[in-house]
Design a protein around this motif. Structure first.
Motif, PDB file in Angstrom:
ATOM      1  N   ARG A 152       2.368  -6.015   7.656  1.00 44.06           N
ATOM      2  CA  ARG A 152       2.204  -6.123   6.191  1.00 44.06           C
ATOM      3  C   ARG A 152       1.223  -5.063   5.706  1.00 44.06           C
ATOM      4  NH1 ARG A 152       0.755 -11.968   3.939  1.00 44.06           N
ATOM      5  NH2 ARG A 152       0.392 -10.845   1.987  1.00 44.06           N
ATOM      6  N   LEU A 153       0.156  -4.912   6.483  1.00 42.76           N
ATOM      7  CA  LEU A 153      -0.879  -3.946   6.121  1.00 42.76           C
ATOM      8  C   LEU A 153      -0.333  -2.514   6.176  1.00 42.76           C
ATOM      9  CD1 LEU A 153      -3.812  -3.837   5.340  1.00 42.76           C
ATOM     10  CD2 LEU A 153      -4.442  -3.909   7.763  1.00 42.76           C
ATOM     11  N   ARG A 154       0.444  -2.222   7.208  1.00 42.00           N
ATOM     12  CA  ARG A 154       1.031  -0.872   7.334  1.00 42.00           C
ATOM     13  C   ARG A 154       2.003  -0.602   6.181  1.00 42.00           C
ATOM     14  NH1 ARG A 154      -0.283   0.535  12.770  1.00 42.00           N
ATOM     15  NH2 ARG A 154      -0.112  -1.225  14.194  1.00 42.00           N
ATOM     16  N   ASP A 155       2.756  -1.659   5.761  1.00 45.04           N
ATOM     17  CA  ASP A 155       3.669  -1.485   4.615  1.00 45.04           C
ATOM     18  C   ASP A 155       2.878  -1.099   3.368  1.00 45.04           C
ATOM     19  OD1 ASP A 155       5.946  -2.117   5.989  1.00 45.04           O
ATOM     20  OD2 ASP A 155       5.963  -4.238   5.391  1.00 45.04           O
ATOM     21  N   ALA A 156       1.743  -1.773   3.178  1.00 45.68           N
ATOM     22  CA  ALA A 156       0.987  -1.569   1.938  1.00 45.68           C
ATOM     23  C   ALA A 156       0.147  -0.295   1.978  1.00 45.68           C
ATOM     24  CB  ALA A 156       0.078  -2.780   1.700  1.00 45.68           C
ATOM     25  N   VAL A 157      -0.308   0.098   3.162  1.00 38.51           N
ATOM     26  CA  VAL A 157      -1.194   1.280   3.268  1.00 38.51           C
ATOM     27  C   VAL A 157      -0.618   2.199   4.355  1.00 38.51           C
ATOM     28  CG1 VAL A 157      -3.617   2.019   3.427  1.00 38.51           C
ATOM     29  CG2 VAL A 157      -3.091  -0.376   2.871  1.00 38.51           C
TER      30      VAL A 157
END
Ligand code: HAM
Length: 424
Positions: free
Chosen positions: A347-352
């Motif tokens: 999720r974090l990689r998707d957002a950043v």
């Protein structure tokens, strides 16, 4: 059981060194693009005949250094000892020479069975640059100015430019006769290799590293004394162009290069900081090669940079390199937290998308994981334990400023990370 080790003279480039290699590769790629050079990627194996014809039968490379083998069809193949021949072969084969002023470059491993020592390996890497179809000294000037700019962009200093002019094949033939006369008159002082070369290619005697022959070589006739008006005018125009652009150089009549295809200008960039193997870059004009390997008559010039030597110079000069550190290190411990860790990370990689994140969700205590987080050089640790996993939250610890950790909801993690990692 014996452990299997790498082949002598063939080195692993380890993660700690890769940032220096990438620094060089990145700058070279960008710079070459800005001068209009396009990348080409020829194969690493070619027919042996290609190197025999281009580099020359009576050179150290062809006589003693090639990795040559028969394939299953009985055809003689060779691991490329250099790649000018391959680039020219590819240019002829694919009609790239139809556009004069074709600018190409390539990068990769070369193979020479040399005696390994510091700066001299059996597998080494080059950035190879070729400018095809330009006869004027403007081509030489462009290549030299481009390399000068590359040294500056990389932050290396102290490389000295040495130049010579070998002249046309006619000039070289006259010079060969002169040299043969000179060395014949001193035949008793020649070693076995040089005596043989006296018959086959006396120019190559000048390559001899034998200390007992150095004075004889020093006093040998110089090729510049054979130059005709054209060769002199070409070289003078190059020197005037370099003077105008503020390039420092030294004309060194002893540079003959170890490959037979050169005609006209040859040059090397050298340093005294790397011991005996001080040539970081070498090249020159090879106006006959295209025709000699079956293409249309076409002037050409190029150079190759030895990457191992350039990287060694960067290190010797302590050039500061961008560090390969993750931004964040996710430490998860406990059954539920370990399962959740990758979903949170994704999720974090998707957002950043630019975030460099290492996930540590295997066995082991938090203590060990936080020690690894510290050692990784990451800016922040994301700590996911059973308690956090159960409540949809995660702890964020700043690994540089030893303050208290904050606990944020996983839904707000991306904003929090962006604020803490990328804001200053
Ligand atoms: P070269 O002088 O044989 O030229 O090699 C160019 C550079 O590759 C050298 O200056 C050195 O930095 C590096 N090098 C050569 N041999 C080794 C080795 N055994 N170990 C480590 N580094 C090495 C050529 O290869 C020509 N193809 C250059 C050229 C391109 N001329 C025209 N176009």
């Amino acid at each position: 059981m014996n452990t299997i080790q790498a082949i002598r003279g063939m080195n692993d480039v380890l993660p700690g060194d890769v940032s220096a290699w990438q620094h060089v590769e990145r700058h070279a790629r960008t710079l070459l693009g800005t001068y209009g050079y396009e990348e080409i990627r020829p194969p690493m194996v070619e027919r042996t005949e290609l190197f025999r014809r281009s580099i020359g039968e009576v050179t150290d490379i062809v006589e003693k250094e090639m990795y040559t083998f028969d394939d299953r069809n009985g055809e003689s193949l060779t691991l490329r000892p250099e790649c000018t021949a391959s680039v020219v072969r590819a240019a002829i084969e694919h009609g790239l020479l139809r556009t004069p002023g074709r600018r190409v470059w390539t990068m990769g491993p070369m193979f020479r069975y040399e005696r390994p020592q510091k700066g001299r390996y059996r597998q080494f890497h080059q950035i190879d640059v070729e400018l095809l179809g330009v006869a004027e000294p403007s081509a030489e000037a462009e290549l030299i100015l481009m390399t000068r700019r590359l040294w500056k962009a990389l932050g290396v200093s102290g490389l000295a430019l040495e130049l010579n002019s070998l002249g046309s094949r006619d000039i070289q033939a006259r010079y060969r006769t002169r040299l043969a006369e000179y060395f014949s008159a001193h035949a008793p002082a020649l070693d076995e290799d040089s005596l043989r070369r006296l018959e086959t290619n006396p120019l190559r005697i000048l390559d001899s590293k034998n200390p007992s022959m150095q004075t004889l070589i020093e006093e040998a006739p110089r090729i510049v004394d054979e130059h005709d008006g054209d060769a002199r005018a070409h070289f003078d125009r190059l020197l005037a162009t370099l003077d105008e652009a503020g390039v420092e150089y030294r004309v060194n009549p002893r540079i003959v290069r170890g490959l037979d295809y050169y005609t006209g200008t040859v040059f090397e960039w050298t340093t005294g900081e790397l011991g005996a193997q001080g040539a970081v870059c070498g090249g020159g004009r090879y106006d006959n090669l295209v025709a000699e390997i079956g293409g249309p008559a076409s002037p050409a010039i190029g150079f190759a940079i030895g990457l191992e030597r350039l990287v060694a110079l960067l290190k010797a000069q302590s050039v500061e390199l961008p560090a390969a550190r993750p931004h964040a290190y996710l430490a998860a411990a406990g059954a539920r937290a370990s399962i959740l860790a990758h979903a949170v990370a994704e999720r974090l990689r998707d957002a950043v998308p630019e975030l460099c994140l290492v996930v540590d969700a295997g066995h082991g205590s938090f203590k060990a994981k936080l020690r690894r987080a510290d050692r990784s050089g990451a800016r922040i640790a994301l700590v996911l334990g059973e308690e956090e996993a159960g409540s949809g939250r995660i702890a964020v610890k700043d690994l540089r400023a030893r303050g208290p950790q904050s606990v944020v909801s996983i839904d707000e993690l991306a904003d929090h990370v962006t604020r803490n990692v990328f804001a200053g």
